[in-house]
Design an enzyme around this catalytic site. Structure first.
Site, PDB file in Angstrom:
ATOM      1  N   GLU A  25     -22.971 -58.265 -12.012  1.00  0.00           N
ATOM      2  CA  GLU A  25     -21.909 -58.607 -11.057  1.00  0.00           C
ATOM      3  C   GLU A  25     -21.894 -57.624  -9.892  1.00  0.00           C
ATOM      4  O   GLU A  25     -22.552 -56.580  -9.936  1.00  0.00           O
ATOM      5  CB  GLU A  25     -20.555 -58.634 -11.772  1.00  0.00           C
ATOM      6  CG  GLU A  25     -20.249 -57.362 -12.507  1.00  0.00           C
ATOM      7  CD  GLU A  25     -18.912 -56.752 -12.170  1.00  0.00           C
ATOM      8  OE1 GLU A  25     -18.387 -56.981 -11.067  1.00  0.00           O
ATOM      9  OE2 GLU A  25     -18.400 -56.008 -13.016  1.00  0.00           O
ATOM     10  N   LYS A 157     -11.246 -53.632 -19.839  1.00  0.00           N
ATOM     11  CA  LYS A 157     -10.854 -52.374 -19.193  1.00  0.00           C
ATOM     12  C   LYS A 157      -9.601 -51.807 -19.858  1.00  0.00           C
ATOM     13  O   LYS A 157      -8.675 -52.540 -20.175  1.00  0.00           O
ATOM     14  CB  LYS A 157     -10.639 -52.598 -17.704  1.00  0.00           C
ATOM     15  CG  LYS A 157     -11.980 -52.648 -16.972  1.00  0.00           C
ATOM     16  CD  LYS A 157     -11.826 -52.592 -15.482  1.00  0.00           C
ATOM     17  CE  LYS A 157     -11.450 -53.925 -14.919  1.00  0.00           C
ATOM     18  NZ  LYS A 157     -12.490 -54.937 -15.052  1.00  0.00           N
TER      19      LYS A 157
HETATM   20  N1  PSU Z   1     -15.815 -53.447 -14.515  1.00  0.00           N
HETATM   21  C1  PSU Z   1     -15.931 -52.277 -13.879  1.00  0.00           C
HETATM   22  N2  PSU Z   1     -15.436 -52.185 -12.600  1.00  0.00           N
HETATM   23  C2  PSU Z   1     -14.891 -53.274 -11.965  1.00  0.00           C
HETATM   24  C3  PSU Z   1     -14.819 -54.515 -12.643  1.00  0.00           C
HETATM   25  C4  PSU Z   1     -15.282 -54.536 -13.923  1.00  0.00           C
HETATM   26  O1  PSU Z   1     -16.464 -51.303 -14.433  1.00  0.00           O
HETATM   27  O2  PSU Z   1     -14.508 -53.161 -10.806  1.00  0.00           O
HETATM   28  C5  PSU Z   1     -14.294 -55.767 -11.952  1.00  0.00           C
HETATM   29  C6  PSU Z   1     -15.030 -56.975 -12.531  1.00  0.00           C
HETATM   30  O3  PSU Z   1     -15.699 -57.630 -11.485  1.00  0.00           O
HETATM   31  C7  PSU Z   1     -13.945 -57.807 -13.138  1.00  0.00           C
HETATM   32  C8  PSU Z   1     -12.774 -57.490 -12.253  1.00  0.00           C
HETATM   33  O4  PSU Z   1     -14.287 -59.160 -13.162  1.00  0.00           O
HETATM   34  O5  PSU Z   1     -12.901 -56.077 -12.096  1.00  0.00           O
HETATM   35  C9  PSU Z   1     -11.478 -57.954 -12.874  1.00  0.00           C
HETATM   36  O6  PSU Z   1     -10.542 -58.142 -11.853  1.00  0.00           O
HETATM   37  P1  PSU Z   1      -9.164 -58.915 -12.159  1.00  0.00           P
HETATM   38  O7  PSU Z   1      -8.480 -58.061 -13.187  1.00  0.00           O
HETATM   39  O8  PSU Z   1      -8.463 -58.948 -10.819  1.00  0.00           O
HETATM   40  O9  PSU Z   1      -9.543 -60.272 -12.671  1.00  0.00           O
END
Ligand code: PSU
Ligand code: MN
Length: 301
Positions: A25, A157
């Site tokens: 990604e 996360k």
């Molecule tokens: N993992 C990381 N850093 C990030 C992300 C994931 O180590 O920045 C990103 C991914 O792209 C994930 C997003 O899909 O954060 C999730 O965002 P949200 O909670 O707004 O869906």
């Protein structure tokens, strides 16, 4: 549909020849890590995949096209340019029509990878159910429930509500496998008390499970939870107060929607003097190793 896609020559050749390809990604590059660590990490991840004889396909939006595989120049642009936005799946029609550039989240990358015929995807940590706001559910989970791709991550996360995230995955029939772990890893931390349904210790077993998932025509993907290496793991006692303070600050500042995850990650990085960032980089690399090995075995067995 494919007229919105643009494949790098390397990825096009690998897909045409049924050679292993690993999706990566780009929101972690555009919004997850600061420059120049983001660029270094993006390049390092591709290099790791190549060491496993796997073609890396970093996915992003460039000038209104879905790019499957990036050149070094494109990666450099995404890592530095301030006009680059964060695109989840629902943002794709908007950014494609505006002909702008974007990092793709796990949800958006899953959608694009599946459309491109890529079956394995490595990321850092997926999005999930947010703490204190069980209505704020990352589109990552919905897409994982609807896309038959294997996702290697270091758990969700740590800024999230992990038990609720696990419950969601259970409800939507997404198999969750601990790779060399009995419990859900929490991104920066290798162990938690949240027991996983199954532990697998070798790649061939993952391959066997995935083949069955696909033969049964599951709509969902499979989540492979791969803990951060012990040496870079940050103990819960250290990271938890930092996360709690960051969430409090986000609430006070009224930060919502797609801005919340980048805000929390950068607050935690600041408060840990970069230690969390080092952990983030280490765990993504580790996920690319496992994802690449998996993609290689899937293509050769
Ligand atoms: N993992 C990381 N850093 C990030 C992300 C994931 O180590 O920045 C990103 C991914 O792209 C994930 C997003 O899909 O954060 C999730 O965002 P949200 O909670 O707004 O869906
Ligand atoms: Mn959200």
């Amino acid at each position: 549909m494919q007229n919105y896609f643009d494949y790098s020559p390397e990825v096009r050749d690998a897909l045409d020849d049924n050679k292993p390809v690993l999706a990566l990604e780009s929101t972690v590059i555009t919004h997850g890590l600061p420059y120049p660590q983001n660029l270094e990490t993006g390049l390092a991840l591709e290099q790791i995949a190549r060491e496993y004889k796997v073609t890396p396909a970093t996915i992003a939006i460039m000038n209104g096209k879905i790019k499957i595989g990036l050149s070094t120049q494109e990666l450099e642009f995404l890592a530095q340019d301030k006009s680059v936005v964060k695109a989840s799946k629902r943002d794709l029609p908007v950014v494609l029509s505006q002909k702008i550039s974007a990092g793709t989240t796990v949800a958006a990358t899953l959608f694009c990878a599946a459309a491109a015929g890529i079956r394995v995807f490595s990321t850092g940590g997926i999005g999930g159910v947010h703490r204190g706001d069980a209505q704020d559910i990352s589109a990552d989970l919905i897409e994982l429930a609807n896309t038959p791709v294997a996702v290697v991550c270091a758990g969700a996360k740590a800024i999230l509500d992990l038990p609720r995230t696990l419950e969601f995955l259970e409800t939507y029939s997404v198999p969750v496998v601990g790779f060399r772990t009995d419990t859900l890893p929490a991104f920066y931390t290798e162990k938690t008390n949240y027991k996983l349904p199954i532990r697998v210790d070798d790649i061939p077993t993952l391959v066997a499970m995935l083949k069955i998932l696909w033969q049964l025509h599951f709509n969902s993907g499979m989540l492979i939870a791969n803990p951060i290496p012990t040496i870079d793991s940050i103990p819960t006692e250290i990271i938890e107060p930092v996360i709690a303070a960051a969430i409090k600050e986000a609430n006070e500042k009224g930060i919502t929607g797609k801005d919340i995850t980048p805000f929390l990650l950068s607050e935690v990085a600041y408060a840990t003097e970069g230690k969390s960032q080092q952990a983030n980089i280490s765990l993504i690399k580790n996920n690319v190793r496992v994802g690449a090995e998996l993609a290689y075995h899937l293509a050769h067995h």
